[in-house]
Design a protein around this motif. Structure first.
Motif, mmCIF file in Angstrom:
data_model
loop_
_atom_site.group_PDB
_atom_site.id
_atom_site.type_symbol
_atom_site.label_atom_id
_atom_site.label_comp_id
_atom_site.label_asym_id
_atom_site.label_seq_id
_atom_site.Cartn_x
_atom_site.Cartn_y
_atom_site.Cartn_z
ATOM 1 N N SER A 67 -5.230 4.341 -26.694
ATOM 2 C CA SER A 67 -4.962 3.344 -27.730
ATOM 3 C C SER A 67 -3.577 3.519 -28.346
ATOM 4 C CB SER A 67 -6.019 3.426 -28.834
ATOM 5 O OG SER A 67 -5.917 4.658 -29.535
ATOM 6 N N ARG A 68 -2.896 4.611 -27.977
ATOM 7 C CA ARG A 68 -1.563 4.851 -28.516
ATOM 8 C C ARG A 68 -0.582 3.863 -27.884
ATOM 9 N NH1 ARG A 68 1.470 10.774 -28.435
ATOM 10 N NH2 ARG A 68 3.323 10.160 -29.636
ATOM 11 N N THR A 69 0.397 3.409 -28.667
ATOM 12 C CA THR A 69 1.325 2.380 -28.186
ATOM 13 C C THR A 69 2.758 2.884 -28.180
ATOM 14 O OG1 THR A 69 1.644 1.452 -30.408
ATOM 15 C CG2 THR A 69 -0.143 0.529 -29.069
ATOM 16 N N ARG A 70 3.544 2.261 -27.333
ATOM 17 C CA ARG A 70 4.992 2.489 -27.297
ATOM 18 C C ARG A 70 5.647 1.130 -27.110
ATOM 19 N NH1 ARG A 70 6.956 6.810 -23.140
ATOM 20 N NH2 ARG A 70 6.027 8.151 -24.749
ATOM 21 N N ASP A 71 6.588 0.827 -27.991
ATOM 22 C CA ASP A 71 7.219 -0.506 -27.988
ATOM 23 C C ASP A 71 6.173 -1.610 -28.134
ATOM 24 O OD1 ASP A 71 9.721 0.652 -27.635
ATOM 25 O OD2 ASP A 71 9.540 0.605 -25.451
ATOM 26 N N GLY A 72 5.106 -1.293 -28.891
ATOM 27 C CA GLY A 72 4.086 -2.292 -29.176
ATOM 28 C C GLY A 72 3.031 -2.464 -28.112
ATOM 29 N N CYS A 73 3.061 -1.652 -27.035
ATOM 30 C CA CYS A 73 2.133 -1.840 -25.923
ATOM 31 C C CYS A 73 1.397 -0.549 -25.591
ATOM 32 C CB CYS A 73 2.870 -2.324 -24.676
ATOM 33 S SG CYS A 73 3.743 -3.890 -24.903
ATOM 34 N N ALA A 74 0.073 -0.668 -25.372
ATOM 35 C CA ALA A 74 -0.749 0.454 -24.929
ATOM 36 C C ALA A 74 -0.728 0.511 -23.393
ATOM 37 C CB ALA A 74 -2.178 0.276 -25.438
ATOM 38 N N PRO A 75 -1.171 1.631 -22.779
ATOM 39 C CA PRO A 75 -1.164 1.744 -21.307
ATOM 40 C C PRO A 75 -1.925 0.624 -20.609
ATOM 41 C CG PRO A 75 -1.513 3.898 -22.294
ATOM 42 C CD PRO A 75 -1.554 2.909 -23.422
ATOM 43 N N LEU A 76 -3.104 0.222 -21.138
ATOM 44 C CA LEU A 76 -3.872 -0.845 -20.506
ATOM 45 C C LEU A 76 -3.086 -2.146 -20.488
ATOM 46 C CD1 LEU A 76 -6.476 -1.959 -19.259
ATOM 47 C CD2 LEU A 76 -7.319 -2.357 -21.594
ATOM 48 N N PHE A 77 -2.398 -2.433 -21.561
ATOM 49 C CA PHE A 77 -1.631 -3.671 -21.652
ATOM 50 C C PHE A 77 -0.521 -3.703 -20.596
ATOM 51 C CE2 PHE A 77 1.397 -6.675 -23.361
ATOM 52 C CZ PHE A 77 0.590 -7.668 -23.902
ATOM 53 N N ILE A 78 0.157 -2.578 -20.424
ATOM 54 C CA ILE A 78 1.245 -2.516 -19.443
ATOM 55 C C ILE A 78 0.696 -2.657 -18.028
ATOM 56 C CG2 ILE A 78 3.043 -1.029 -18.494
ATOM 57 C CD1 ILE A 78 3.405 0.096 -21.306
ATOM 58 N N ALA A 79 -0.431 -2.003 -17.766
ATOM 59 C CA ALA A 79 -1.042 -2.113 -16.441
ATOM 60 C C ALA A 79 -1.445 -3.558 -16.143
ATOM 61 C CB ALA A 79 -2.251 -1.189 -16.351
ATOM 62 N N ARG A 81 -0.036 -6.265 -17.427
ATOM 63 C CA ARG A 81 1.197 -7.050 -17.272
ATOM 64 C C ARG A 81 1.793 -6.876 -15.877
ATOM 65 N NH1 ARG A 81 5.323 -5.665 -21.770
ATOM 66 N NH2 ARG A 81 5.624 -3.810 -20.477
ATOM 67 N N ARG A 82 1.658 -5.673 -15.310
ATOM 68 C CA ARG A 82 2.209 -5.409 -13.988
ATOM 69 C C ARG A 82 1.224 -5.745 -12.860
ATOM 70 N NH1 ARG A 82 3.746 -0.812 -12.221
ATOM 71 N NH2 ARG A 82 5.644 -1.640 -11.243
ATOM 72 N N GLY A 83 -0.008 -6.061 -13.228
ATOM 73 C CA GLY A 83 -0.992 -6.425 -12.216
ATOM 74 C C GLY A 83 -1.548 -5.242 -11.444
ATOM 75 N N ASN A 84 -1.587 -4.055 -12.036
ATOM 76 C CA ASN A 84 -2.085 -2.845 -11.367
ATOM 77 C C ASN A 84 -3.596 -2.749 -11.559
ATOM 78 O OD1 ASN A 84 -2.679 -0.265 -10.435
ATOM 79 N ND2 ASN A 84 -0.670 0.531 -11.067
ATOM 80 N N LEU A 85 -4.341 -3.303 -10.610
ATOM 81 C CA LEU A 85 -5.797 -3.377 -10.729
ATOM 82 C C LEU A 85 -6.433 -1.989 -10.788
ATOM 83 C CD1 LEU A 85 -8.399 -5.028 -10.769
ATOM 84 C CD2 LEU A 85 -8.317 -5.068 -8.263
ATOM 85 N N GLU A 86 -5.981 -1.058 -9.947
ATOM 86 C CA GLU A 86 -6.572 0.285 -9.915
ATOM 87 C C GLU A 86 -6.427 0.965 -11.268
ATOM 88 O OE1 GLU A 86 -8.223 1.812 -7.593
ATOM 89 O OE2 GLU A 86 -8.040 0.337 -5.996
ATOM 90 N N ALA A 87 -5.242 0.876 -11.859
ATOM 91 C CA ALA A 87 -5.017 1.504 -13.164
ATOM 92 C C ALA A 87 -5.855 0.836 -14.245
ATOM 93 C CB ALA A 87 -3.535 1.443 -13.520
ATOM 94 N N VAL A 88 -5.964 -0.485 -14.180
ATOM 95 C CA VAL A 88 -6.751 -1.212 -15.174
ATOM 96 C C VAL A 88 -8.212 -0.775 -15.112
ATOM 97 C CG1 VAL A 88 -7.652 -3.487 -15.794
ATOM 98 C CG2 VAL A 88 -5.216 -3.206 -15.307
ATOM 99 N N GLU A 89 -8.781 -0.727 -13.921
ATOM 100 C CA GLU A 89 -10.191 -0.336 -13.796
ATOM 101 C C GLU A 89 -10.416 1.092 -14.261
ATOM 102 O OE1 GLU A 89 -10.954 -1.195 -9.693
ATOM 103 O OE2 GLU A 89 -11.754 -3.206 -10.151
ATOM 104 N N TYR A 90 -9.479 1.993 -13.972
ATOM 105 C CA TYR A 90 -9.638 3.382 -14.410
ATOM 106 C C TYR A 90 -9.586 3.455 -15.941
ATOM 107 C CZ TYR A 90 -8.939 8.402 -14.844
ATOM 108 O OH TYR A 90 -9.082 9.718 -15.194
ATOM 109 N N LEU A 91 -8.610 2.775 -16.553
ATOM 110 C CA LEU A 91 -8.473 2.821 -18.015
ATOM 111 C C LEU A 91 -9.658 2.168 -18.712
ATOM 112 C CD1 LEU A 91 -4.679 1.930 -18.272
ATOM 113 C CD2 LEU A 91 -5.713 4.146 -18.770
ATOM 114 N N VAL A 92 -10.209 1.144 -18.107
ATOM 115 C CA VAL A 92 -11.344 0.443 -18.727
ATOM 116 C C VAL A 92 -12.630 1.245 -18.586
ATOM 117 C CG1 VAL A 92 -12.814 -1.601 -18.558
ATOM 118 C CG2 VAL A 92 -10.329 -1.856 -18.524
ATOM 119 N N HIS A 93 -12.924 1.715 -17.365
ATOM 120 C CA HIS A 93 -14.238 2.314 -17.107
ATOM 121 C C HIS A 93 -14.284 3.827 -17.343
ATOM 122 C CE1 HIS A 93 -15.684 -1.484 -15.613
ATOM 123 N NE2 HIS A 93 -14.673 -1.568 -14.747
#
Length: 651
Positions: A67-79, A81-93
């Motif tokens: 939940s920590r942010t840098r430049d207003g964005c958390a890791p899930l948000f950046i993933a 934005r870049r369309g990284n499905l593997e990273a998104v699923e790992y961060l979510v689940h």
């Protein structure tokens, strides 16, 4: 039960959590996570080392780290934005990242950049990453979570023309009827795509839904010259007679935007009278000339309009009939084909005819009419035909003051542009434009008092206060020009009477409470205008204006918000001149009157090494006695008739 002990434990937990977040281990792990989601390939997994380190943390700590942010964005948000499905699923689940945590997303399209605070699902939808969007939706992310402007993911996906994203969201139950804060709907955002509009209408989108400007999707399709979209909307029941807040229906919008093909479509599908069609073609011709500089297209449209007016053998008059105006050289619109051909021989006459058409068909207060007055005036100024520009811009200012307040930004911009033009035109005109200066100054003198009253109730919006101060600086420049351009005794007498009137108004700036006398002695009294480029050469400090204001009754002892008199301002090194200070002292200013910081003008005068002012000649025994009373440890009794004089010498 909540008690002091529980509160103390919570505070201690927060302190420990803050310390842990600041630790090197936590920071290094977070940095590694951010680096991988930012720079890894779109389909790559997080590294085994990083996953192992994350999975050693407790579930709460993993969620906290994500939940920590840098430049207003958390890791899930950046993933996302870049369309990284593997990273998104790992961060979510695995990390249980917050699906609704918002980040900063910059939308970049041709000619437009905007920054929004949005959810990860909104980000994925606008970026066009369907697999990521599906993963977030399956995990329970809200489909209709709007941005800071109220735009839902499906509406923003329509703007980006992501048909597959829109179809997925609609199938999942997204609301295609929900507008943003300005009333813009999904259909309005989709006029650039025939397929998208067809899909939305097939799924129940309201064809005639309007935004806050009362514009429908048909209005926007016409504005963008989307012929096929306009054809579709009309076929699906769009009402071409609905008008916007400015009073423009579909036909007028097509004429204003030069959409000749859409006009032909409307003329074929909608029953309009000959007068209505003739007006539209005349407006279309004016647009072709003013916006596209296409003389042949303009004349073709005007010839067609003229033929329509004479088609039945009985002339269809142009209504309403316009009074001749000085700004338009007292011309009238053509009536016959012969008169039109005579106009065609002169380019300047054609442009005046275009302005006449706009004024009659749109009405003089229509924003497009005023814009074209300003544009045509600027073109005259560029060719050094200043008087023509002055006439057009003066008319535009009159219209805007009649319709809106001087606090309205466009009105103030017009006043600033006109004032700058008068400054630039000095010496370039055969005769100094004294009458024009006086007329424009009177317009501002009539408008500013009421506007100042509107700024009295609190809170005051900074933008309105800034606008008022700009207009007041314009008036100061115009007063200087009135003095400068008066060439006869009669004109000088008129100027003096107007000076007395403006002094009686007791106008003050909104931010610093400066009077016109304060402004007349300050080098900071400048005006800027986007129409005229860089700011004009400095007129201020102006000894002549200061003397004229004092002669008209301006109070030299009047203080601003910092309790500075005009003399305090005049003795500052960047404003100083001996003639200016002597003029203020001759008008009744006091050298030893202090401001709220305790500084007197006499003390500030010493900062000017080249001053020819002799302070002792302007300090009376009364002033010295008042200063002594101010320094006295016990305030002695002061006669009633001297109280005001003594108070003048208090900070």
């Amino acid at each position: 039960m909540w008690d002091e002990e529980t509160e103390t434990e919570c505070v201690n937990d927060i302190v420990r959590l803050t310390a842990w977040k600041a630790s090197d281990t936590y920071g290094a792990l977070y940095n590694d996570l951010m680096q991988e989601v930012k720079h890894s390939a779109p389909g790559a997994r997080l590294s085994a080392r990083l996953r192992t380190a994350l999975e050693r943390l407790s579930p709460d700590d993993r969620r906290l780290l994500c939940s920590r942010t840098r430049d207003g964005c958390a890791p899930l948000f950046i993933a996302c934005r870049r369309g990284n499905l593997e990273a998104v699923e790992y961060l979510v689940h695995v990390c249980n990242a917050d699906l609704e945590q918002r980040g900063v997303y910059e939308v970049r399209v041709p000619d437009e950049r905007s920054v929004h605070c949005v959810t990860a699902l909104w980000c994925a939808a606008v970026a066009g990453h369907l697999p990521v969007l599906r993963a977030l939706a399956d995990a329970g992310a809200k489909l209709d979570a709007g941005s800071d402007s109220g735009s839902t993911p499906v509406r923003s996906a329509c703007f980006m023309t992501h048909l597959d994203i829109v179809k997925f969201l609609v199938e999942r139950g997204a609301d295609i009827h929900r507008p943003n804060h300005n009333g813009g709907t999904c259909l309005i955002n989709s006029v650039q795509s025939l397929r998208l509009c067809t899909y939305l209408i097939d799924h129940g989108a309201e064809v005639d839904a309007t935004d806050m400007q009362h514009k429908t999707a048909l209005h926007y399709a016409i504005q963008e010259h989307r012929l096929e979209t306009a054809r579709l909307l009309l076929a699906r029941g769009a009402d071409p007679r609905l008008t916007s807040r400015a009073g423009d229906d579909a036909l007028r919008t097509a004429a204003l935007k030069g959409a000749s093909q859409v006009m032909a479509l409307l003329a074929a599908r909608v029953r309009y009278g000959p007068s209505r069609l003739a007006d539209a073609y005349e407006l279309l011709g004016a647009t072709q000339l003013d916006e596209f500089n296409d003389v042949s297209a303009c004349l073709a449209a005007w010839r067609r309009a003229t033929a329509l007016r004479h088609a039945t053998g009985q002339y269809v008059p142009k209504v309403p009939e316009q009074e001749p105006r000085k700004a338009l050289l007292y011309m009238r619109e053509w009536r016959t084909m012969a008169e039109l051909e005579a106009c065609a021989a002169d380019a300047d006459t054609l442009r005046i005819q275009a302005l006449l058409v706009c004024c009659r068909v749109l009405g003089k207060e229509h924003k497009e009419h005023v814009f074209r007055l300003m544009y045509r005036g600027a073109s005259y100024a560029d060719s050094f035909r200043y008087q023509r520009c002055i006439d057009l811009w003066t008319w535009a200012l009159e219209i805007r003051l009649e319709k809106d307040s001087i606090l309205y930004p466009d009105t103030c911009h017009t006043a600033c542009a006109l004032t700058r033009l008068l400054l630039d035109a000095r010496g370039a005109l055969p005769a100094q434009p004294h009458e024009d200066v006086v007329h424009i100054a009177e317009l501002l003198m009539n408008a500013l008092p009421e506007a100042r009253e509107w700024l009295v109730p609190r809170p005051v919006f900074k933008k309105q206060a800034d606008t008022f101060d700009r207009a007041l600086r314009c008036l100061a420049h115009l007063l200087h020009l009135m003095l400068d351009t008066a060439s006869t005794d009669e004109e000088r007498a008129h100027v003096h009477r107007r000076m007395r009137r403006v002094v009686e108004l007791q106008l003050r700036s909104a931010h610093t409470c400066d009077t016109l006398l304060h402004l007349s002695v300050s080098r900071l009294t400048v005006i800027r205008s986007s129409y005229c480029g860089e700011e004009a050469g400095a007129l201020f400090p102006s000894v002549s204006l200061a003397k004229a204001l004092l002669a008209a009754g301006a109070d030299p002892l009047r203080r601003n918000a910092a309790r500075c008199t005009a003399l305090h301002v005049a003795v500052l090194p960047y404003n100083f001149s001996s003639a200016l200070v002597e003029a203020l002292l001759a008008g009744g200013a006091h050298l030893d009157q202090p401001n709220k910081f305790g500084d007197s003008a006499r003390e500030l005068l010493a900062l000017n090494a080249h001053s020819a002012v002799r302070p002792l000649r302007h300090v009376t025994l009364q002033c010295l006695a008042a200063a002594a009373l101010r320094r006295a440890p016990a305030a002695p009794a002061v006669p009633a008739h001297l109280v005001h004089f003594v108070d003048l010498h208090r900070p």
